[in-house]
Design a protein around this motif. Sequence first.
Motif, PDB file in Angstrom:
ATOM      1  N   PHE A 146      46.268  29.878  41.311  1.00  0.00           N
ATOM      2  CA  PHE A 146      46.476  31.301  41.037  1.00  0.00           C
ATOM      3  C   PHE A 146      47.843  31.555  40.413  1.00  0.00           C
ATOM      4  N   TYR A 147      48.889  30.947  40.986  1.00  0.00           N
ATOM      5  CA  TYR A 147      50.243  31.180  40.511  1.00  0.00           C
ATOM      6  C   TYR A 147      50.667  30.209  39.412  1.00  0.00           C
ATOM      7  N   GLY A 148      50.018  29.047  39.354  1.00  0.00           N
ATOM      8  CA  GLY A 148      50.325  28.077  38.310  1.00  0.00           C
ATOM      9  C   GLY A 148      51.708  27.484  38.396  1.00  0.00           C
ATOM     10  N   ASN A 149      52.287  27.460  39.592  1.00  0.00           N
ATOM     11  CA  ASN A 149      53.659  26.977  39.755  1.00  0.00           C
ATOM     12  C   ASN A 149      53.820  26.381  41.152  1.00  0.00           C
ATOM     13  N   THR A 150      53.799  25.049  41.251  1.00  0.00           N
ATOM     14  CA  THR A 150      53.867  24.399  42.566  1.00  0.00           C
ATOM     15  C   THR A 150      55.201  24.649  43.253  1.00  0.00           C
ATOM     16  N   GLU A 151      56.282  24.704  42.479  1.00  0.00           N
ATOM     17  CA  GLU A 151      57.602  24.943  43.082  1.00  0.00           C
ATOM     18  C   GLU A 151      57.652  26.320  43.739  1.00  0.00           C
ATOM     19  N   MET A 152      57.102  27.331  43.081  1.00  0.00           N
ATOM     20  CA  MET A 152      57.094  28.678  43.626  1.00  0.00           C
ATOM     21  C   MET A 152      56.195  28.765  44.857  1.00  0.00           C
ATOM     22  N   VAL A 153      55.023  28.156  44.787  1.00  0.00           N
ATOM     23  CA  VAL A 153      54.116  28.182  45.930  1.00  0.00           C
ATOM     24  C   VAL A 153      54.730  27.436  47.107  1.00  0.00           C
ATOM     25  N   GLY A 154      55.446  26.355  46.813  1.00  0.00           N
ATOM     26  CA  GLY A 154      56.148  25.635  47.871  1.00  0.00           C
ATOM     27  C   GLY A 154      57.163  26.516  48.569  1.00  0.00           C
ATOM     28  N   ARG A 155      57.911  27.274  47.795  1.00  0.00           N
ATOM     29  CA  ARG A 155      58.888  28.187  48.391  1.00  0.00           C
ATOM     30  C   ARG A 155      58.175  29.234  49.250  1.00  0.00           C
ATOM     31  N   MET A 156      57.054  29.750  48.769  1.00  0.00           N
ATOM     32  CA  MET A 156      56.286  30.731  49.536  1.00  0.00           C
ATOM     33  C   MET A 156      55.804  30.122  50.844  1.00  0.00           C
ATOM     34  N   TYR A 157      55.358  28.868  50.765  1.00  0.00           N
ATOM     35  CA  TYR A 157      54.880  28.189  51.968  1.00  0.00           C
ATOM     36  C   TYR A 157      55.999  28.016  52.990  1.00  0.00           C
ATOM     37  N   TYR A 158      57.137  27.466  52.554  1.00  0.00           N
ATOM     38  CA  TYR A 158      58.222  27.195  53.495  1.00  0.00           C
ATOM     39  C   TYR A 158      58.876  28.475  54.004  1.00  0.00           C
ATOM     40  N   GLU A 159      58.821  29.545  53.245  1.00  0.00           N
ATOM     41  CA  GLU A 159      59.296  30.829  53.754  1.00  0.00           C
ATOM     42  C   GLU A 159      58.434  31.295  54.915  1.00  0.00           C
ATOM     43  N   ARG A 160      57.146  30.988  54.861  1.00  0.00           N
ATOM     44  CA  ARG A 160      56.255  31.319  55.977  1.00  0.00           C
ATOM     45  C   ARG A 160      56.519  30.410  57.184  1.00  0.00           C
ATOM     46  N   VAL A 161      56.816  29.159  56.910  1.00  0.00           N
ATOM     47  CA  VAL A 161      57.202  28.255  58.001  1.00  0.00           C
ATOM     48  C   VAL A 161      58.467  28.775  58.682  1.00  0.00           C
ATOM     49  N   LEU A 162      59.428  29.234  57.882  1.00  0.00           N
ATOM     50  CA  LEU A 162      60.660  29.800  58.437  1.00  0.00           C
ATOM     51  C   LEU A 162      60.351  30.988  59.344  1.00  0.00           C
ATOM     52  N   LYS A 163      59.465  31.862  58.916  1.00  0.00           N
ATOM     53  CA  LYS A 163      59.110  33.019  59.737  1.00  0.00           C
ATOM     54  C   LYS A 163      58.421  32.590  61.027  1.00  0.00           C
ATOM     55  N   ALA A 164      57.610  31.536  60.952  1.00  0.00           N
ATOM     56  CA  ALA A 164      56.964  31.020  62.167  1.00  0.00           C
ATOM     57  C   ALA A 164      58.007  30.506  63.145  1.00  0.00           C
ATOM     58  N   ALA A 165      58.992  29.766  62.628  1.00  0.00           N
ATOM     59  CA  ALA A 165      60.054  29.244  63.481  1.00  0.00           C
ATOM     60  C   ALA A 165      60.892  30.370  64.068  1.00  0.00           C
ATOM     61  N   ARG A 166      61.149  31.398  63.257  1.00  0.00           N
ATOM     62  CA  ARG A 166      61.988  32.520  63.680  1.00  0.00           C
ATOM     63  C   ARG A 166      61.275  33.410  64.691  1.00  0.00           C
ATOM     64  N   SER A 167      59.949  33.402  64.692  1.00  0.00           N
ATOM     65  CA  SER A 167      59.179  34.307  65.557  1.00  0.00           C
ATOM     66  C   SER A 167      59.405  34.058  67.038  1.00  0.00           C
ATOM     67  N   GLY A 168      59.742  32.833  67.397  1.00  0.00           N
ATOM     68  CA  GLY A 168      59.911  32.499  68.811  1.00  0.00           C
ATOM     69  C   GLY A 168      58.613  32.392  69.586  1.00  0.00           C
ATOM     70  N   LEU A 169      57.501  32.365  68.876  1.00  0.00           N
ATOM     71  CA  LEU A 169      56.189  32.345  69.528  1.00  0.00           C
ATOM     72  C   LEU A 169      55.720  30.947  69.897  1.00  0.00           C
ATOM     73  N   PHE A 170      56.326  29.919  69.287  1.00  0.00           N
ATOM     74  CA  PHE A 170      55.738  28.585  69.352  1.00  0.00           C
ATOM     75  C   PHE A 170      56.666  27.541  69.969  1.00  0.00           C
ATOM     76  N   ASN A 171      56.045  26.550  70.579  1.00  0.00           N
ATOM     77  CA  ASN A 171      56.771  25.372  71.072  1.00  0.00           C
ATOM     78  C   ASN A 171      56.878  24.294  70.018  1.00  0.00           C
ATOM     79  N   ILE A 172      55.932  24.306  69.081  1.00  0.00           N
ATOM     80  CA  ILE A 172      55.845  23.268  68.052  1.00  0.00           C
ATOM     81  C   ILE A 172      55.438  23.917  66.732  1.00  0.00           C
ATOM     82  N   ILE A 173      56.045  23.460  65.635  1.00  0.00           N
ATOM     83  CA  ILE A 173      55.563  23.828  64.305  1.00  0.00           C
ATOM     84  C   ILE A 173      54.691  22.676  63.803  1.00  0.00           C
ATOM     85  N   GLY A 174      53.467  23.003  63.407  1.00  0.00           N
ATOM     86  CA  GLY A 174      52.504  21.977  63.023  1.00  0.00           C
ATOM     87  C   GLY A 174      52.655  21.534  61.576  1.00  0.00           C
TER      88      GLY A 174
END
Length: 259
Positions: free
Chosen positions: A132-160
């Motif tokens: 859809f976006y045609g840019n792996t670097e950009m999609v990677g940043r979008m992905y890891y930004e979501r990982v960051l939010k998961a880590a920041r949420s404090g909801l989890f013991n483990i990030i998968g």
Amino acid sequence: MFVDYHVHLDKLDWNIETINDLTNVAKSKGVDSIGVVVHTKILSGFEPLYSHVFKDGQNHKKLKFDKSIDEYLSLLEYAKKEGYPVLTGLEVCYAPEGEEFLKSKLGEYPYDFLIGSVHLIESRHFKTAVEFYGNTEMVGRMYYERVLKAARSGLFNIIGHIEIARREGIPSLDYYPELLDEICRELVKNNCAVEINTKWLTKRDYLVPDKTTLEYMFNAGVKVVFSSDAHHKGRIGYEKDKAISAIKAAGYESFSIVG
């Protein structure tokens, strides 16, 4: 104590005979205890977590919601009473759009641990997002930004499976040093571990996270746990010796115990 924190019950029969089989296989593989999990995408009551997916009209066939969380938790409670070395967990499909729902929902039941995994970019799978976006670097940043939010949420013991998106040509986390630094700080702050996931040795011939990311995490004080991400009993403890070698090469002396 060697724990495999990521053993799926999703596609297996939910009965004590299955738990007996899983723990017997684990023992034969040198695994002392297993963290049993199911995906939230199969559990009735978790539909609101995916409301943004439905809103976008995406058709994800694996979103079934046809299993009972009460049945799952009752089985694990019974297994513990019978003396089986199991821990009760969930693999939560983290999405920032559903974080407020998760804060309420995850408190309704007792768990030994919770894995937070990012499986979608907005409402798209990784491959579809790249197309859809045609840019792996950009999609990677979008992905890891979501990982960051998961880590920041404090909801989890483990990030998968923190670098799972690599399978679509997306760079490793160390390609984005500022995000790697932020993620590590949030993981340490929230006492959240990262799993060394061996499943991808069967698909892409690599562990996640990669060597450079793992070394950075060690220096940042991030905890690591072992996860086979087994969806059938034959994969429990899969390639644990390779995972042990990887963490030791990065500086760790052993895996952590969480939950």
